[in-house]
Design an enzyme around this catalytic site. Sequence first.
Site, PDB file in Angstrom:
ATOM      1  N   MET A  93      95.155 -56.338  69.260  1.00 62.02           N
ATOM      2  CA  MET A  93      94.236 -57.414  69.628  1.00 62.02           C
ATOM      3  C   MET A  93      93.640 -57.257  71.023  1.00 62.02           C
ATOM      4  O   MET A  93      93.509 -58.236  71.763  1.00 62.02           O
ATOM      5  CB  MET A  93      94.965 -58.773  69.513  1.00 62.02           C
ATOM      6  CG  MET A  93      95.564 -59.031  68.151  1.00 62.02           C
ATOM      7  SD  MET A  93      94.326 -59.012  66.827  1.00 62.02           S
ATOM      8  CE  MET A  93      93.601 -60.623  67.098  1.00 62.02           C
ATOM      9  N   LEU A  96      88.835 -52.270  73.440  1.00 62.21           N
ATOM     10  CA  LEU A  96      89.007 -51.005  74.138  1.00 62.21           C
ATOM     11  C   LEU A  96      87.717 -50.643  74.867  1.00 62.21           C
ATOM     12  O   LEU A  96      86.623 -50.979  74.415  1.00 62.21           O
ATOM     13  CB  LEU A  96      89.384 -49.915  73.137  1.00 62.21           C
ATOM     14  CG  LEU A  96      90.756 -50.145  72.481  1.00 62.21           C
ATOM     15  CD1 LEU A  96      90.900 -49.304  71.219  1.00 62.21           C
ATOM     16  CD2 LEU A  96      91.886 -49.844  73.459  1.00 62.21           C
ATOM     17  N   ASN A 110      90.651 -48.328  62.196  1.00 58.59           N
ATOM     18  CA  ASN A 110      91.082 -49.731  62.242  1.00 58.59           C
ATOM     19  C   ASN A 110      91.116 -50.272  60.822  1.00 58.59           C
ATOM     20  O   ASN A 110      90.417 -49.781  59.942  1.00 58.59           O
ATOM     21  CB  ASN A 110      90.104 -50.561  63.095  1.00 58.59           C
ATOM     22  CG  ASN A 110      90.554 -52.004  63.241  1.00 58.59           C
ATOM     23  OD1 ASN A 110      91.739 -52.270  63.470  1.00 58.59           O
ATOM     24  ND2 ASN A 110      89.641 -52.950  63.104  1.00 58.59           N
ATOM     25  N   HIS A 112      90.520 -53.907  58.885  1.00 56.12           N
ATOM     26  CA  HIS A 112      89.932 -55.227  59.149  1.00 56.12           C
ATOM     27  C   HIS A 112      89.999 -56.080  57.887  1.00 56.12           C
ATOM     28  O   HIS A 112      89.652 -55.604  56.804  1.00 56.12           O
ATOM     29  CB  HIS A 112      88.478 -55.073  59.608  1.00 56.12           C
ATOM     30  CG  HIS A 112      87.842 -56.379  59.939  1.00 56.12           C
ATOM     31  ND1 HIS A 112      88.110 -57.059  61.111  1.00 56.12           N
ATOM     32  CD2 HIS A 112      87.004 -57.170  59.227  1.00 56.12           C
ATOM     33  CE1 HIS A 112      87.434 -58.193  61.107  1.00 56.12           C
ATOM     34  NE2 HIS A 112      86.769 -58.291  59.975  1.00 56.12           N
ATOM     35  N   GLU A 146      81.195 -50.838  69.348  1.00 49.37           N
ATOM     36  CA  GLU A 146      80.855 -52.180  68.868  1.00 49.37           C
ATOM     37  C   GLU A 146      81.935 -52.666  67.896  1.00 49.37           C
ATOM     38  O   GLU A 146      82.306 -51.955  66.956  1.00 49.37           O
ATOM     39  CB  GLU A 146      79.498 -52.101  68.151  1.00 49.37           C
ATOM     40  CG  GLU A 146      78.801 -53.416  67.952  1.00 49.37           C
ATOM     41  CD  GLU A 146      77.544 -53.235  67.113  1.00 49.37           C
ATOM     42  OE1 GLU A 146      77.134 -54.195  66.467  1.00 49.37           O
ATOM     43  OE2 GLU A 146      77.002 -52.109  67.095  1.00 49.37           O
ATOM     44  N   ASP A 148      84.273 -53.846  65.079  1.00 45.79           N
ATOM     45  CA  ASP A 148      84.265 -53.902  63.608  1.00 45.79           C
ATOM     46  C   ASP A 148      82.980 -53.342  62.995  1.00 45.79           C
ATOM     47  O   ASP A 148      82.532 -53.820  61.940  1.00 45.79           O
ATOM     48  CB  ASP A 148      84.494 -55.352  63.130  1.00 45.79           C
ATOM     49  CG  ASP A 148      85.829 -55.911  63.588  1.00 45.79           C
ATOM     50  OD1 ASP A 148      86.776 -55.123  63.779  1.00 45.79           O
ATOM     51  OD2 ASP A 148      85.928 -57.140  63.776  1.00 45.79           O
ATOM     52  N   GLU A 175      97.977 -57.374  51.007  1.00 45.97           N
ATOM     53  CA  GLU A 175      98.505 -56.384  50.049  1.00 45.97           C
ATOM     54  C   GLU A 175      97.509 -55.243  49.858  1.00 45.97           C
ATOM     55  O   GLU A 175      97.908 -54.084  49.732  1.00 45.97           O
ATOM     56  CB  GLU A 175      98.780 -57.054  48.698  1.00 45.97           C
ATOM     57  CG  GLU A 175      99.949 -57.998  48.716  1.00 45.97           C
ATOM     58  CD  GLU A 175     100.176 -58.613  47.334  1.00 45.97           C
ATOM     59  OE1 GLU A 175      99.741 -58.003  46.330  1.00 45.97           O
ATOM     60  OE2 GLU A 175     100.769 -59.698  47.274  1.00 45.97           O
ATOM     61  N   ALA A 176      96.227 -55.604  49.821  1.00 44.29           N
ATOM     62  CA  ALA A 176      95.193 -54.568  49.670  1.00 44.29           C
ATOM     63  C   ALA A 176      95.101 -53.715  50.937  1.00 44.29           C
ATOM     64  O   ALA A 176      94.928 -52.493  50.862  1.00 44.29           O
ATOM     65  CB  ALA A 176      93.850 -55.213  49.354  1.00 44.29           C
TER      66      ALA A 176
END
Length: 198
Positions: A93, A96, A110, A112, A146, A148, A175-176
């Site tokens: 969280m 960067l 990452n 998301h 930028e 996500d 779970e996914a």
Amino acid sequence: MMPRRRVAILISGRGSNMAALIEAARAKDYPAEIALVVSNRPEAAGLASAASSGIATVVVDHKRFASREAFDAALDAALEQTRIEIVCLAGFMRMLTVPFVAKWRGRMLNIHPSLLPEFKGLDTHARALAAGVKTHGCTAHFVVPELDSGPIILQEKVPVLAGDTAETLAARVLEAEHRIYPAALRLLAEGKLDAPSR
Ligand code: GRF
């Protein structure tokens, strides 16, 4: 077989995606090994579970640094010291800095909890419910400066069900996440992905 790519996972909390990556990497044919778990928060629950899996852990506490630049430099030093090749953000969280992201371009992923480009940022499940979408999900993507917004590697759709709360929806999406994140890391470690151009 090719040597396994050395991976660090960056966490700030629970670490369930971290645990999914650790579990996947136990398989003999997995092309990456989890060499380090880094948390910016000393109290992150994921640290204990990583340690109990025999993974080296380190805390780089952002509160001990005067600037983002200084924090990112310490983070980078920890990664270099462990000869890390790939970085996986997993519930990490902190924003960067551009130089850090540039340095790890094409080597930092990452996970998301939305179908990007929908619902970037926080509180994705509540926002998906408020928007009335019928299909939600998660995205594994490259990290670019930028938030996500990096190239998408894998997505999994998850249905929104009648009576869902942010919590029930989050659990279904999680779970996914635990399926696609190890699959995305596998693709990167096998050299099957093109790095983002920026
Ligand atoms: C996950 O939903 C992930 O997609 C998001 O933060 C959450 C972290 O959960 N970035 P965990 O720490 O992996 O359990």
